[in-house]
Design an enzyme around this catalytic site. Structure first.
Site, mmCIF file in Angstrom:
data_model
loop_
_atom_site.group_PDB
_atom_site.id
_atom_site.type_symbol
_atom_site.label_atom_id
_atom_site.label_comp_id
_atom_site.label_asym_id
_atom_site.label_seq_id
_atom_site.Cartn_x
_atom_site.Cartn_y
_atom_site.Cartn_z
ATOM 1 N NE ARG A 99 -3.620 -0.041 2.238
ATOM 2 C CZ ARG A 99 -3.559 1.104 3.048
ATOM 3 N NH1 ARG A 99 -2.820 1.471 3.994
ATOM 4 N NH2 ARG A 99 -4.629 1.917 2.808
ATOM 5 C CG ASP A 127 -3.762 4.348 5.422
ATOM 6 O OD1 ASP A 127 -4.509 4.447 4.602
ATOM 7 O OD2 ASP A 127 -2.622 3.470 5.256
#
Ligand code: 4G0
Length: 254
Positions: free
Chosen positions: A156, A171
């Site tokens: 990611r 995030d």
């Protein structure tokens, strides 16, 4: 730039499902991730392909023999740049985190070693392992699931894997604060409405709301994170308000 990850395991088939789905597949398809699975049993030399043996000193369980594991690591290291990390998945390692995922995503090449049984002959670690990582304080039957967790978390962070929408820097855990709650349509579901601020189109007010919601969740669920979070003066003020609210609730409940 392609990131190469060599996984050394006795159970390469365990990786088939997770590594061929969704984002990981997209990363491989776009040649951002070159994932290579190696069966440690292919590096045994006896006719029974023996990869484990009983522990010296007794105690039960089986220990992975050093010869095939060392041969597998040396095979993966053949065309690796100097200082390529050789990471052992073990409950005795440093505990994995967002920060470690980011750090590993900067490497051009990683070697992940998955142990099975009660562990691996310690001489493998002494000779070739450069890092030991744990995904948490529990024991699993093998290092395969931890390796998949690490691959998923760090892929990611490879540029181009997430679209701008899902930037990894936003995030939960990116800045030590949890994310605000998310909603999608319909605007009302089983008597529960979407908070008005999300539909009003007032950008600054929305940003402020999200920050406050994230901070409130962190205060309620993970106050330990707040010790390390670097907060603005406004955010510190909000924490003070949450503390006041808690104190008020406590004294009215007496
Ligand atoms: C090596 C990692 C591998 C040593 C691996 C166990 C949990 C994790 C294994 C052991 C694992 C984790 C010393 C029990 C395989 N379980 N928490 N099991 N020992 O990351």
């Amino acid at each position: 730039m392609t990131m190469r990850i060599d996984v050394l395991t006795l159970f390469p088939a365990m990786f088939q499902g997770p590594m061929t789905e969704s984002m990981l597949w997209k990363a491989r398809d776009r040649q951002l991730l070159d994932l290579r699975l190696h069966d440690i049993r292919d590096f045994t030399t006896d006719k029974h392909r023996t990869a484990d043996d009983i522990p010296y000193g007794g105690g039960g369980g089986m220990i992975m023999k050093p010869e095939p594991v060392v041969a597998a690591i040396e095979y993966a290291l053949q065309d690796a740049p100097p200082r390529t990390p050789v990471i052992l998945m073990t409950p005795q390692g440093r505990v994995f985190s967002h920060a470690i995922a980011k750090e590993l995503a900067e490497q051009p090449h990683l070697i992940l070693l998955c142990g099975r049984y009660e562990g691996i002959d310690d001489r493998v670690r002494q000779l070739l392992v450069t890092d030991e990582i744990s995904i948490g304080d529990y024991v699993l039957t093998g290092g395969e699931l931890p390796a998949m967790v690490i691959i998923d978390a760090l892929v990611r962070h490879i540029p181009g894997v997430l679209g701008a929408e899902g930037a990894a820097d936003r995030d939960s855990h990116a800045d030590g604060i949890l994310e605000a709650p998310h909603y999608t349509r319909p605007p009302e579901f089983r008597g529960l409405s979407v908070p008005a601020v999300l539909t009003e189109g007032h950008g600054a007010k929305l940003a402020q709301w999200r920050r406050e919601q994230g901070l409130r969740r962190t205060w309620e669920r993970r106050p330990d994170l707040l010790l390390k979070a670097d907060l603005t003066e406004d955010e510190r003020y909000l924490l003070g308000r949450f503390a006041d609210e808690d104190a008020r609730r406590l004294s009215s409940a007496k």
